[in-house]
Design a protein around this motif. Structure first.
Motif, mmCIF file in Angstrom:
data_model
loop_
_atom_site.group_PDB
_atom_site.id
_atom_site.type_symbol
_atom_site.label_atom_id
_atom_site.label_comp_id
_atom_site.label_asym_id
_atom_site.label_seq_id
_atom_site.Cartn_x
_atom_site.Cartn_y
_atom_site.Cartn_z
ATOM 1 N N MET A 1 1.953 -0.718 3.513
ATOM 2 C CA MET A 1 2.196 -1.426 2.280
ATOM 3 C C MET A 1 3.057 -0.557 1.371
ATOM 4 O O MET A 1 2.912 0.652 1.371
ATOM 5 C CB MET A 1 0.882 -1.681 1.561
ATOM 6 N N GLU A 2 3.893 -1.184 0.591
ATOM 7 C CA GLU A 2 4.713 -0.462 -0.372
ATOM 8 C C GLU A 2 4.601 -1.104 -1.741
ATOM 9 O O GLU A 2 4.612 -2.335 -1.862
ATOM 10 C CB GLU A 2 6.182 -0.456 0.050
ATOM 11 N N PHE A 3 4.485 -0.262 -2.745
ATOM 12 C CA PHE A 3 4.431 -0.712 -4.128
ATOM 13 C C PHE A 3 5.313 0.185 -4.974
ATOM 14 O O PHE A 3 5.404 1.379 -4.723
ATOM 15 C CB PHE A 3 2.996 -0.639 -4.686
ATOM 16 N N GLN A 4 5.939 -0.413 -5.989
ATOM 17 C CA GLN A 4 6.703 0.374 -6.949
ATOM 18 C C GLN A 4 5.859 0.497 -8.203
ATOM 19 O O GLN A 4 5.256 -0.474 -8.659
ATOM 20 C CB GLN A 4 8.026 -0.307 -7.275
ATOM 21 N N GLY A 5 5.781 1.703 -8.740
ATOM 22 C CA GLY A 5 4.964 1.908 -9.923
ATOM 23 C C GLY A 5 5.142 3.291 -10.502
ATOM 24 O O GLY A 5 6.172 3.938 -10.295
ATOM 25 N N ARG A 6 4.090 3.756 -11.197
ATOM 26 C CA ARG A 6 4.189 5.004 -11.941
ATOM 27 C C ARG A 6 2.960 5.862 -11.671
ATOM 28 O O ARG A 6 1.840 5.364 -11.578
ATOM 29 C CB ARG A 6 4.283 4.670 -13.425
ATOM 30 N N VAL A 7 3.189 7.165 -11.568
ATOM 31 C CA VAL A 7 2.092 8.124 -11.439
ATOM 32 C C VAL A 7 1.556 8.371 -12.843
ATOM 33 O O VAL A 7 2.280 8.873 -13.704
ATOM 34 C CB VAL A 7 2.581 9.446 -10.807
ATOM 35 N N THR A 8 0.303 7.980 -13.086
ATOM 36 C CA THR A 8 -0.242 8.128 -14.440
ATOM 37 C C THR A 8 -1.073 9.384 -14.614
ATOM 38 O O THR A 8 -1.230 9.866 -15.729
ATOM 39 C CB THR A 8 -1.092 6.909 -14.831
ATOM 40 N N LYS A 9 -1.613 9.922 -13.536
ATOM 41 C CA LYS A 9 -2.422 11.134 -13.656
ATOM 42 C C LYS A 9 -2.446 11.871 -12.319
ATOM 43 O O LYS A 9 -2.621 11.265 -11.276
ATOM 44 C CB LYS A 9 -3.845 10.789 -14.077
ATOM 45 N N PHE A 35 2.286 -3.089 -10.768
ATOM 46 C CA PHE A 35 2.125 -4.523 -10.977
ATOM 47 C C PHE A 35 2.277 -5.202 -9.628
ATOM 48 O O PHE A 35 3.325 -5.073 -8.985
ATOM 49 C CB PHE A 35 3.168 -5.063 -11.958
ATOM 50 N N GLU A 36 1.239 -5.892 -9.197
ATOM 51 C CA GLU A 36 1.296 -6.553 -7.890
ATOM 52 C C GLU A 36 2.288 -7.711 -7.900
ATOM 53 O O GLU A 36 2.995 -7.948 -6.939
ATOM 54 C CB GLU A 36 -0.089 -7.037 -7.482
ATOM 55 N N HIS A 37 2.352 -8.409 -9.019
ATOM 56 C CA HIS A 37 3.283 -9.526 -9.186
ATOM 57 C C HIS A 37 4.069 -9.310 -10.471
ATOM 58 O O HIS A 37 3.527 -8.800 -11.457
ATOM 59 C CB HIS A 37 2.533 -10.866 -9.268
ATOM 60 N N ASP A 38 5.326 -9.698 -10.492
ATOM 61 C CA ASP A 38 6.154 -9.516 -11.679
ATOM 62 C C ASP A 38 5.570 -10.224 -12.902
ATOM 63 O O ASP A 38 5.795 -9.808 -14.027
ATOM 64 C CB ASP A 38 7.567 -10.033 -11.428
ATOM 65 N N SER A 39 4.812 -11.284 -12.684
ATOM 66 C CA SER A 39 4.248 -12.047 -13.796
ATOM 67 C C SER A 39 2.924 -11.473 -14.313
ATOM 68 O O SER A 39 2.392 -11.961 -15.304
ATOM 69 C CB SER A 39 4.035 -13.506 -13.364
ATOM 70 N N ASP A 40 2.395 -10.430 -13.662
ATOM 71 C CA ASP A 40 1.123 -9.846 -14.102
ATOM 72 C C ASP A 40 1.261 -9.233 -15.484
ATOM 73 O O ASP A 40 2.252 -8.579 -15.796
ATOM 74 C CB ASP A 40 0.640 -8.765 -13.128
ATOM 75 N N ARG A 41 0.229 -9.430 -16.303
ATOM 76 C CA ARG A 41 0.234 -8.879 -17.661
ATOM 77 C C ARG A 41 -0.274 -7.437 -17.685
ATOM 78 O O ARG A 41 0.184 -6.625 -18.477
ATOM 79 C CB ARG A 41 -0.631 -9.756 -18.547
ATOM 80 N N TYR A 42 -1.236 -7.148 -16.831
ATOM 81 C CA TYR A 42 -1.827 -5.816 -16.796
ATOM 82 C C TYR A 42 -1.616 -5.184 -15.419
ATOM 83 O O TYR A 42 -1.678 -5.858 -14.406
ATOM 84 C CB TYR A 42 -3.323 -5.889 -17.107
#
Length: 78
Positions: A1-9, A35-42
């Protein structure tokens, strides 16, 4: 699986010596927010762990990364 995101800690480095092989190992756990989906708020957050020394040396909090990971499990028996 691949996800784009940010390292927070970045969590504390774990290290030791394998009792089976005698080789040293290092593992760096970190919190990854995506964010799993572009429309996700959190954003969703997961704790991932890398054993790759190049990643361990360069990973910084706040980095935007594409994170690919595999998952597997095995039964623990004594």
């Amino acid at each position: 699986m691949e996800f784009q995101g940010r390292v927070t800690k970045i969590l504390p480095l774990r290290q030791g010596v394998s009792t089976r092989t005698g080789n040293e190992w290092k593992a760096l756990p970190f919190v990854f927010e995506y964010f799993e989906h572009d429309s996700d708020r959190y954003a969703d957050s997961v704790v991932l762990e890398t054993y790759d020394q190049k990643v361990i040396d360069n990973l910084k909090e706040g980095m935007e990364v594409v994170c690919g990971f595999g998952h597997k499990t095995s039964d623990y028996t004594k």
